[in-house]
Write a protein that holds these residues in place. Structure first.
Motif, PDB file in Angstrom:
ATOM      1  N   THR A  70       0.846  -1.203   0.000  1.00 56.79           N
ATOM      2  CA  THR A  70       0.000   0.000   0.000  1.00 56.79           C
ATOM      3  C   THR A  70       0.878   1.248   0.000  1.00 56.79           C
ATOM      4  OG1 THR A  70      -1.651  -1.189   1.289  1.00 56.79           O
ATOM      5  CG2 THR A  70      -1.865   1.193   1.230  1.00 56.79           C
ATOM      6  N   ILE A  71       1.879   1.245   0.878  1.00 58.06           N
ATOM      7  CA  ILE A  71       2.786   2.399   0.948  1.00 58.06           C
ATOM      8  C   ILE A  71       3.540   2.532  -0.373  1.00 58.06           C
ATOM      9  CG2 ILE A  71       4.783   3.387   2.143  1.00 58.06           C
ATOM     10  CD1 ILE A  71       3.902   1.796   4.646  1.00 58.06           C
ATOM     11  N   GLY A  72       4.046   1.401  -0.879  1.00 58.39           N
ATOM     12  CA  GLY A  72       4.797   1.422  -2.136  1.00 58.39           C
ATOM     13  C   GLY A  72       3.951   1.950  -3.283  1.00 58.39           C
ATOM     14  N   TYR A  73       2.718   1.513  -3.327  1.00 55.58           N
ATOM     15  CA  TYR A  73       1.816   1.940  -4.414  1.00 55.58           C
ATOM     16  C   TYR A  73       1.575   3.449  -4.346  1.00 55.58           C
ATOM     17  CZ  TYR A  73      -2.536   2.508  -7.016  1.00 55.58           C
ATOM     18  OH  TYR A  73      -3.502   2.949  -7.868  1.00 55.58           O
ATOM     19  N   ARG A  74       1.328   3.955  -3.127  1.00 58.43           N
ATOM     20  CA  ARG A  74       1.066   5.390  -2.985  1.00 58.43           C
ATOM     21  C   ARG A  74       2.309   6.208  -3.327  1.00 58.43           C
ATOM     22  NH1 ARG A  74      -2.707   5.876   2.394  1.00 58.43           N
ATOM     23  NH2 ARG A  74      -4.184   4.273   1.810  1.00 58.43           N
ATOM     24  N   LEU A  75       3.474   5.691  -2.939  1.00 57.94           N
ATOM     25  CA  LEU A  75       4.714   6.394  -3.292  1.00 57.94           C
ATOM     26  C   LEU A  75       4.894   6.424  -4.811  1.00 57.94           C
ATOM     27  CD1 LEU A  75       7.139   5.007  -0.538  1.00 57.94           C
ATOM     28  CD2 LEU A  75       6.491   7.395  -0.851  1.00 57.94           C
ATOM     29  N   CYS A  76       4.534   5.331  -5.468  1.00 57.25           N
ATOM     30  CA  CYS A  76       4.612   5.283  -6.936  1.00 57.25           C
ATOM     31  C   CYS A  76       3.707   6.347  -7.552  1.00 57.25           C
ATOM     32  CB  CYS A  76       4.168   3.915  -7.465  1.00 57.25           C
ATOM     33  SG  CYS A  76       5.378   2.625  -7.246  1.00 57.25           S
ATOM     34  N   LEU A  77       2.485   6.436  -7.042  1.00 60.84           N
ATOM     35  CA  LEU A  77       1.544   7.423  -7.584  1.00 60.84           C
ATOM     36  C   LEU A  77       2.072   8.839  -7.371  1.00 60.84           C
ATOM     37  CD1 LEU A  77      -2.035   6.129  -6.726  1.00 60.84           C
ATOM     38  CD2 LEU A  77      -0.713   5.789  -8.798  1.00 60.84           C
ATOM     39  N   ASN A  78       2.595   9.094  -6.161  1.00 63.26           N
ATOM     40  CA  ASN A  78       3.170  10.424  -5.899  1.00 63.26           C
ATOM     41  C   ASN A  78       4.313  10.711  -6.859  1.00 63.26           C
ATOM     42  OD1 ASN A  78       1.402  10.845  -3.848  1.00 63.26           O
ATOM     43  ND2 ASN A  78       2.855  10.545  -2.183  1.00 63.26           N
ATOM     44  N   HIS A  79       5.145   9.688  -7.074  1.00 58.66           N
ATOM     45  CA  HIS A  79       6.296   9.842  -7.969  1.00 58.66           C
ATOM     46  C   HIS A  79       5.824  10.168  -9.392  1.00 58.66           C
ATOM     47  CE1 HIS A  79      10.218   8.897  -9.762  1.00 58.66           C
ATOM     48  NE2 HIS A  79       9.526   8.282 -10.700  1.00 58.66           N
ATOM     49  N   LEU A  80       4.819   9.426  -9.856  1.00 59.91           N
ATOM     50  CA  LEU A  80       4.316   9.649 -11.216  1.00 59.91           C
ATOM     51  C   LEU A  80       3.668  11.024 -11.341  1.00 59.91           C
ATOM     52  CD1 LEU A  80       2.829   6.112 -11.971  1.00 59.91           C
ATOM     53  CD2 LEU A  80       4.840   7.132 -13.018  1.00 59.91           C
ATOM     54  N   ARG A  81       2.979  11.441 -10.271  1.00 58.31           N
ATOM     55  CA  ARG A  81       2.351  12.766 -10.306  1.00 58.31           C
ATOM     56  C   ARG A  81       3.415  13.865 -10.385  1.00 58.31           C
ATOM     57  NH1 ARG A  81      -1.083  11.115  -5.764  1.00 58.31           N
ATOM     58  NH2 ARG A  81      -2.902  10.134  -6.693  1.00 58.31           N
ATOM     59  N   ARG A  82       4.456  13.689  -9.569  1.00 59.59           N
ATOM     60  CA  ARG A  82       5.548  14.686  -9.600  1.00 59.59           C
ATOM     61  C   ARG A  82       6.180  14.727 -10.983  1.00 59.59           C
ATOM     62  NH1 ARG A  82       6.971  12.952  -4.486  1.00 59.59           N
ATOM     63  NH2 ARG A  82       8.527  11.531  -5.331  1.00 59.59           N
TER      64      ARG A  82
ATOM     65  N   GLN B 119       4.843  13.874 -13.745  1.00 61.94           N
ATOM     66  CA  GLN B 119       3.895  14.474 -14.691  1.00 61.94           C
ATOM     67  C   GLN B 119       3.935  15.997 -14.586  1.00 61.94           C
ATOM     68  OE1 GLN B 119      -0.239  13.956 -13.847  1.00 61.94           O
ATOM     69  NE2 GLN B 119      -0.806  13.925 -15.985  1.00 61.94           N
ATOM     70  N   ALA B 120       4.064  16.473 -13.332  1.00 59.71           N
ATOM     71  CA  ALA B 120       4.105  17.918 -13.131  1.00 59.71           C
ATOM     72  C   ALA B 120       5.348  18.520 -13.781  1.00 59.71           C
ATOM     73  CB  ALA B 120       4.090  18.233 -11.638  1.00 59.71           C
ATOM     74  N   VAL B 121       6.449  17.757 -13.767  1.00 62.16           N
ATOM     75  CA  VAL B 121       7.708  18.277 -14.317  1.00 62.16           C
ATOM     76  C   VAL B 121       7.742  18.136 -15.841  1.00 62.16           C
ATOM     77  CG1 VAL B 121      10.215  17.943 -14.371  1.00 62.16           C
ATOM     78  CG2 VAL B 121       8.994  17.827 -12.203  1.00 62.16           C
ATOM     79  N   THR B 122       7.400  16.932 -16.326  1.00 60.41           N
ATOM     80  CA  THR B 122       7.558  16.691 -17.764  1.00 60.41           C
ATOM     81  C   THR B 122       6.269  16.911 -18.545  1.00 60.41           C
ATOM     82  OG1 THR B 122       6.949  14.361 -17.595  1.00 60.41           O
ATOM     83  CG2 THR B 122       9.276  14.909 -17.271  1.00 60.41           C
ATOM     84  N   GLY B 123       5.153  16.950 -17.824  1.00 58.48           N
ATOM     85  CA  GLY B 123       3.880  17.145 -18.505  1.00 58.48           C
ATOM     86  C   GLY B 123       3.308  15.874 -19.091  1.00 58.48           C
ATOM     87  N   GLU B 124       4.007  14.776 -18.925  1.00 60.92           N
ATOM     88  CA  GLU B 124       3.453  13.534 -19.456  1.00 60.92           C
ATOM     89  C   GLU B 124       3.736  12.357 -18.515  1.00 60.92           C
ATOM     90  OE1 GLU B 124       7.098  12.174 -22.348  1.00 60.92           O
ATOM     91  OE2 GLU B 124       5.436  13.333 -23.158  1.00 60.92           O
ATOM     92  N   MET B 125       2.853  11.406 -18.572  1.00 62.01           N
ATOM     93  CA  MET B 125       3.014  10.212 -17.760  1.00 62.01           C
ATOM     94  C   MET B 125       3.839   9.200 -18.539  1.00 62.01           C
ATOM     95  SD  MET B 125       1.487  10.524 -14.896  1.00 62.01           S
ATOM     96  CE  MET B 125       0.163   9.753 -14.007  1.00 62.01           C
ATOM     97  N   GLU B 126       4.760   8.580 -17.841  1.00 58.65           N
ATOM     98  CA  GLU B 126       5.607   7.614 -18.530  1.00 58.65           C
ATOM     99  C   GLU B 126       5.097   6.214 -18.236  1.00 58.65           C
ATOM    100  OE1 GLU B 126      10.191   7.105 -18.526  1.00 58.65           O
ATOM    101  OE2 GLU B 126       9.719   9.221 -18.282  1.00 58.65           O
ATOM    102  N   PHE B 127       3.980   5.891 -18.863  1.00 57.89           N
ATOM    103  CA  PHE B 127       3.369   4.603 -18.568  1.00 57.89           C
ATOM    104  C   PHE B 127       3.962   3.485 -19.404  1.00 57.89           C
ATOM    105  CE2 PHE B 127      -0.786   6.882 -17.408  1.00 57.89           C
ATOM    106  CZ  PHE B 127      -0.277   7.135 -16.156  1.00 57.89           C
ATOM    107  N   SER B 128       4.362   3.820 -20.611  1.00 54.25           N
ATOM    108  CA  SER B 128       4.646   2.725 -21.544  1.00 54.25           C
ATOM    109  C   SER B 128       6.060   2.738 -22.088  1.00 54.25           C
ATOM    110  CB  SER B 128       3.660   2.798 -22.698  1.00 54.25           C
ATOM    111  OG  SER B 128       3.700   4.083 -23.258  1.00 54.25           O
TER     112      SER B 128
END
Lengths: 210, 198
Positions: free
Chosen positions: A89-101, A103-112
């Protein structure tokens, strides 16, 4: 039931009772207890986090942070749950925070950003080149899922968690978990079916190499 | 016998290991007779096998556990140093609540000096309100809400993005505690609310 799934109580994993003892020791300041908890969970946490975010350096950082937060808040942990449920649960939330950050910096999600070098690594090639290619396609499809669907699929197949357990990790209703699983399977099917449809016997390659 | 459309609806439950024995038998009967559905299920099974068994992806580097434990020790030491530096921090919440109560005692002094804004005599704005005419009860309520909100924002771990679940979730999604006394522990906000409501 057909298909292979990871088992929450498979050999090598701590039993619930063992886990409780180690948590108790860690709470009493025993480093050896904490170390055993880390050793028992680190590979699975790395595999989980590594598939959601793709940068190896970030993976290590997030996993370390997840363990630190888990230990720092160990006194609030309820023993009726598995330690891994909490840690994921903690790991998943940290991942989401990381992806959000990110996204805020690069403007895109690196999903793929499939690391094909990893998918084609020596461990991956099992059976034949064709099997390796099909397996890489499965992972490509997984990497194209959104972070929540990816987490759902990994927890279900790799960790052997039930939908109910996944709902606890991801903090969402069980019905939503099932919906994510359904969509993820649909995407896997859409991706693989056109390739396999030419020759369904190739499906055996996947089974045999798994 | 069920048809393809029904079979498709059952496949997810079957893969989730949640299909009843009778429906499983129905599905199996359909799969024997329908190569297409049978292949689809085999494909999903094969994908599941790959995800479950492939050992690809990053692995912890050597000394990972040592680094976590060292960082944990450092965190504990920092916490201890911070506690030594701020011996009265434990009283901060109580102090804040007391200050809020004092502010409430000054509430009768509150007046509406211009439409739309409730102003204390000391010219401290406590928030926009809709009406120019504020009965005392409304003003008190507005003040109470404002103080509660202010204290809430000052509480630690209020950040929604904090990834540490304070407690694991129950089946209903409500945080549960292993500590039976936890329910009786009051936060400063709850404490203040009770004081003010009295």
């Amino acid at each position: 039931m057909s298909g292979t799934r990871g088992q929450a109580d498979s050999p090598g994993r701590l039993s619930h009772a063992e886990e409780r003892v180690l948590i108790e020791r860690a709470l009493n300041g025993c480093e050896e207890g904490a170390r055993r908890l880390i050793d028992a969970h680190k590979d699975r946490l790395f595999a989980f986090v590594g598939r959601i975010i793709r940068d190896h350096h970030d993976v290590e950082e997030i996993c370390q942070e997840a363990f630190l937060r888990a230990f720092a808040n160990l006194q609030t942990f309820s023993a009726e749950y598995r330690f891994s449920t909490w840690l994921f649960t903690i790991g998943y939330r940290l991942c989401l925070n990381h992806l959000r950050r990110k996204q805020a910096v690069t403007g895109e999600m690196e999903f793929s950003t499939l690391a094909s070098a990893q998918a084609d690594g020596p461990d991956q090639v099992a059976g034949s080149e064709e099997a390796a290619r099909l397996r890489a396609m499965v992972w490509e499809a997984v990497d194209e899922l959104n972070p929540t669907q990816k987490a759902t699929v990994l927890l279900f197949y790799r960790e052997g968690r039930s939908c109910q357990e996944i709902s606890e990790v991801l903090n969402m209703p069980t019905a939503t978990v099932k919906s994510h699983l359904h969509r993820a399977r649909q995407r896997l099917k859409d991706k693989l079916e056109p390739v396999i449809a030419e020759d369904w016997s190739r499906l055996d390659l996947l089974h045999r190499s798994a | 016998m069920i048809e393809c459309r029904q079979a498709n609806n059952l496949i997810d439950a079957y893969l989730n290991e949640e299909l009843s024995a009778s429906w499983t038998a129905e599905l199996h009967a359909h799969l024997i007779a329908c190569p297409r559905c049978s292949r689809e299920l085999a494909l999903l099974d094969a994908c599941g096998d790959v995800i479950a068994t492939d050992r690809i992806g990053p692995v912890p580097s050597d000394g990972f556990a040592d680094r976590v434990l060292a960082a944990s020790r450092e965190m504990l030491a920092q916490g201890a140093r911070a506690r030594r530096r701020r011996p009265f921090s434990a009283w901060a919440g109580a102090g804040l609540a007391a200050a809020a109560v004092l502010a409430l005692m000054a509430l009768p002094l509150a007046t509406v000096e211009r439409p739309g804004t409730l102003i204390l005599r000391e010219q401290v704005s406590i928030g926009e309100v809709d009406s120019a005419e504020l009965p005392k009860e409304v003003a008190q309520k507005a003040m109470l809400e404002y103080m509660v909100e202010t204290i809430r924002t000052l509480q630690p771990y209020a950040d929604e993005s904090d990834p540490t679940p304070t407690l694991p979730m129950s089946e209903s999604g409500v945080p549960e505690s292993g500590d039976p006394d936890a329910a009786s522990i009051q936060t400063p906000v709850e404490e203040l609310r009770q004081i003010l409501e009295r």
